[in-house]
Design a protein around this motif. Sequence first.
Motif, PDB file in Angstrom:
ATOM      1  N   GLY A  28      88.793  -5.863 -47.856  1.00 29.21           N
ATOM      2  CA  GLY A  28      88.005  -5.862 -47.397  1.00 29.21           C
ATOM      3  C   GLY A  28      86.963  -7.057 -47.706  1.00 29.21           C
ATOM      4  N   GLU A  29      85.502  -6.472 -48.030  1.00 27.65           N
ATOM      5  CA  GLU A  29      84.782  -7.604 -47.915  1.00 27.65           C
ATOM      6  C   GLU A  29      83.548  -7.525 -49.062  1.00 27.65           C
ATOM      7  OE1 GLU A  29      81.827  -9.031 -45.281  1.00 27.65           O
ATOM      8  OE2 GLU A  29      84.018  -9.388 -43.703  1.00 27.65           O
ATOM      9  N   LEU A  30      83.185  -7.857 -50.091  1.00 34.21           N
ATOM     10  CA  LEU A  30      82.757  -8.012 -51.290  1.00 34.21           C
ATOM     11  C   LEU A  30      81.479  -7.101 -51.181  1.00 34.21           C
ATOM     12  CD1 LEU A  30      82.515  -8.603 -54.178  1.00 34.21           C
ATOM     13  CD2 LEU A  30      81.633 -10.774 -54.151  1.00 34.21           C
ATOM     14  N   GLY A  31      81.089  -5.910 -51.167  1.00 30.63           N
ATOM     15  CA  GLY A  31      79.899  -5.428 -51.587  1.00 30.63           C
ATOM     16  C   GLY A  31      78.811  -6.149 -52.624  1.00 30.63           C
ATOM     17  N   SER A  32      77.257  -5.919 -51.795  1.00 29.29           N
ATOM     18  CA  SER A  32      76.101  -6.343 -52.280  1.00 29.29           C
ATOM     19  C   SER A  32      75.929  -6.294 -53.846  1.00 29.29           C
ATOM     20  CB  SER A  32      75.135  -5.561 -51.223  1.00 29.29           C
ATOM     21  OG  SER A  32      73.777  -5.777 -52.012  1.00 29.29           O
ATOM     22  N   LYS A  33      75.340  -7.454 -53.938  1.00 32.45           N
ATOM     23  CA  LYS A  33      75.220  -7.433 -55.405  1.00 32.45           C
ATOM     24  C   LYS A  33      74.244  -6.355 -55.832  1.00 32.45           C
ATOM     25  CE  LYS A  33      76.765 -12.072 -57.017  1.00 32.45           C
ATOM     26  NZ  LYS A  33      76.643 -13.138 -57.604  1.00 32.45           N
ATOM     27  N   LYS A  39      82.401  -6.012 -59.014  1.00 34.30           N
ATOM     28  CA  LYS A  39      82.296  -6.528 -57.852  1.00 34.30           C
ATOM     29  C   LYS A  39      82.743  -5.257 -56.956  1.00 34.30           C
ATOM     30  CE  LYS A  39      83.531 -11.537 -58.802  1.00 34.30           C
ATOM     31  NZ  LYS A  39      83.798 -12.693 -58.837  1.00 34.30           N
ATOM     32  N   ALA A  40      83.292  -5.348 -56.133  1.00 33.63           N
ATOM     33  CA  ALA A  40      83.535  -3.931 -55.203  1.00 33.63           C
ATOM     34  C   ALA A  40      84.149  -3.919 -53.947  1.00 33.63           C
ATOM     35  CB  ALA A  40      82.494  -2.596 -55.506  1.00 33.63           C
ATOM     36  N   TRP A  41      84.824  -4.139 -53.313  1.00 35.72           N
ATOM     37  CA  TRP A  41      85.234  -4.574 -51.967  1.00 35.72           C
ATOM     38  C   TRP A  41      85.890  -3.423 -50.949  1.00 35.72           C
ATOM     39  CZ3 TRP A  41      85.755  -9.503 -51.622  1.00 35.72           C
ATOM     40  CH2 TRP A  41      85.966 -10.088 -52.955  1.00 35.72           C
ATOM     41  N   ALA A  42      84.982  -3.544 -50.408  1.00 37.33           N
ATOM     42  CA  ALA A  42      85.463  -2.761 -48.703  1.00 37.33           C
ATOM     43  C   ALA A  42      85.375  -2.226 -47.533  1.00 37.33           C
ATOM     44  CB  ALA A  42      83.603  -2.351 -48.410  1.00 37.33           C
ATOM     45  N   SER A  43      86.594  -1.960 -47.092  1.00 39.16           N
ATOM     46  CA  SER A  43      86.707  -1.660 -45.715  1.00 39.16           C
ATOM     47  C   SER A  43      86.519  -0.779 -44.631  1.00 39.16           C
ATOM     48  CB  SER A  43      88.626  -2.579 -45.764  1.00 39.16           C
ATOM     49  OG  SER A  43      89.303  -2.345 -44.650  1.00 39.16           O
ATOM     50  N   SER A  44      86.102  -1.122 -43.469  1.00 35.20           N
ATOM     51  CA  SER A  44      86.447  -0.001 -42.754  1.00 35.20           C
ATOM     52  C   SER A  44      87.890   0.545 -42.147  1.00 35.20           C
ATOM     53  CB  SER A  44      85.293  -0.463 -41.848  1.00 35.20           C
ATOM     54  OG  SER A  44      84.938   0.469 -40.665  1.00 35.20           O
ATOM     55  N   LEU A  45      87.833   1.361 -42.177  1.00 34.52           N
ATOM     56  CA  LEU A  45      88.569   2.071 -40.973  1.00 34.52           C
ATOM     57  C   LEU A  45      88.779   3.251 -39.675  1.00 34.52           C
ATOM     58  CD1 LEU A  45      90.615   3.489 -44.671  1.00 34.52           C
ATOM     59  CD2 LEU A  45      91.262   1.096 -42.618  1.00 34.52           C
ATOM     60  N   VAL A  46      87.682   3.766 -39.566  1.00 37.05           N
ATOM     61  CA  VAL A  46      86.878   4.629 -38.596  1.00 37.05           C
ATOM     62  C   VAL A  46      85.916   4.362 -37.907  1.00 37.05           C
ATOM     63  CG1 VAL A  46      86.712   6.735 -37.577  1.00 37.05           C
ATOM     64  CG2 VAL A  46      88.903   5.563 -38.861  1.00 37.05           C
ATOM     65  N   LEU A  55      82.342   8.057 -41.125  1.00 37.89           N
ATOM     66  CA  LEU A  55      82.771   7.089 -41.001  1.00 37.89           C
ATOM     67  C   LEU A  55      83.999   7.249 -42.226  1.00 37.89           C
ATOM     68  CD1 LEU A  55      79.513   5.372 -42.253  1.00 37.89           C
ATOM     69  CD2 LEU A  55      81.050   4.054 -40.585  1.00 37.89           C
ATOM     70  N   VAL A  56      84.516   6.048 -42.034  1.00 34.67           N
ATOM     71  CA  VAL A  56      85.830   6.241 -43.444  1.00 34.67           C
ATOM     72  C   VAL A  56      86.654   5.172 -43.107  1.00 34.67           C
ATOM     73  CG1 VAL A  56      88.412   7.350 -43.281  1.00 34.67           C
ATOM     74  CG2 VAL A  56      87.021   8.497 -42.014  1.00 34.67           C
ATOM     75  N   GLY A  57      86.300   4.812 -44.902  1.00 40.17           N
ATOM     76  CA  GLY A  57      86.580   3.409 -44.940  1.00 40.17           C
ATOM     77  C   GLY A  57      87.499   4.154 -46.807  1.00 40.17           C
ATOM     78  N   ASN A  58      87.755   2.518 -47.254  1.00 38.23           N
ATOM     79  CA  ASN A  58      87.862   1.923 -48.444  1.00 38.23           C
ATOM     80  C   ASN A  58      87.096   0.868 -49.096  1.00 38.23           C
ATOM     81  OD1 ASN A  58      90.707   2.236 -50.279  1.00 38.23           O
ATOM     82  ND2 ASN A  58      90.864   0.146 -49.834  1.00 38.23           N
ATOM     83  N   VAL A  59      87.661   1.436 -50.715  1.00 35.98           N
ATOM     84  CA  VAL A  59      86.533   0.714 -51.850  1.00 35.98           C
ATOM     85  C   VAL A  59      88.008   0.392 -52.731  1.00 35.98           C
ATOM     86  CG1 VAL A  59      84.605   0.572 -52.559  1.00 35.98           C
ATOM     87  CG2 VAL A  59      84.440   1.738 -50.612  1.00 35.98           C
ATOM     88  N   TYR A  60      87.667  -0.942 -53.109  1.00 34.20           N
ATOM     89  CA  TYR A  60      88.036  -0.856 -54.558  1.00 34.20           C
ATOM     90  C   TYR A  60      87.371  -1.255 -55.028  1.00 34.20           C
ATOM     91  CZ  TYR A  60      90.770  -3.675 -57.541  1.00 34.20           C
ATOM     92  OH  TYR A  60      90.899  -4.263 -58.689  1.00 34.20           O
ATOM     93  N   PHE A  61      86.774  -0.807 -56.670  1.00 32.17           N
ATOM     94  CA  PHE A  61      86.134  -1.129 -57.923  1.00 32.17           C
ATOM     95  C   PHE A  61      86.930  -2.449 -58.664  1.00 32.17           C
ATOM     96  CE2 PHE A  61      84.130   2.414 -56.218  1.00 32.17           C
ATOM     97  CZ  PHE A  61      82.458   1.907 -56.166  1.00 32.17           C
TER      98      PHE A  61
END
Length: 150
Positions: A28-33, A39-46, A55-61
Amino acid sequence: MVLLFSNCQQQDNNPTAQEETQSIFPKGELGSKENFTGKAWASSLVANDSTYNTLVGNVYFEPGARSNWHIHPAGQILIITDGEGYHQIKGQARQTLKKGDVVTCPPNMMHWHGASPEKGMQQMYIIPNTEKGIVKWLHPVTDDVYASEQ
């Protein structure tokens, strides 16, 4: 893009401190500072729409990364899919999160979540009833609060 997160517990067999977690979703995309430490990356799934109002998504911290304190007007559900991290509701003890944990955060409860210092964390988030609002971002989580088990 909306980054969202909420109440949840993993183990390190890799000798490196910066262990990568496994994900079945895109990074996904890097989250806002402004809303995250590290760094946290988010990807929208629904995507949100007027039919499901969810809303459904995935976040990688990455290791050590965390969200700011924030509130979801209709609450939030987290499903930890890999790694290890923390979640805390204001006024409660910090919880350790691990793969397989499911957390619910009640509506309008200030909380934060993120990875442990040694290991990243993958989480799927579910935000129901989005017609009530999605997220209100607040102040950063201090290093002292992040490190405290209280």
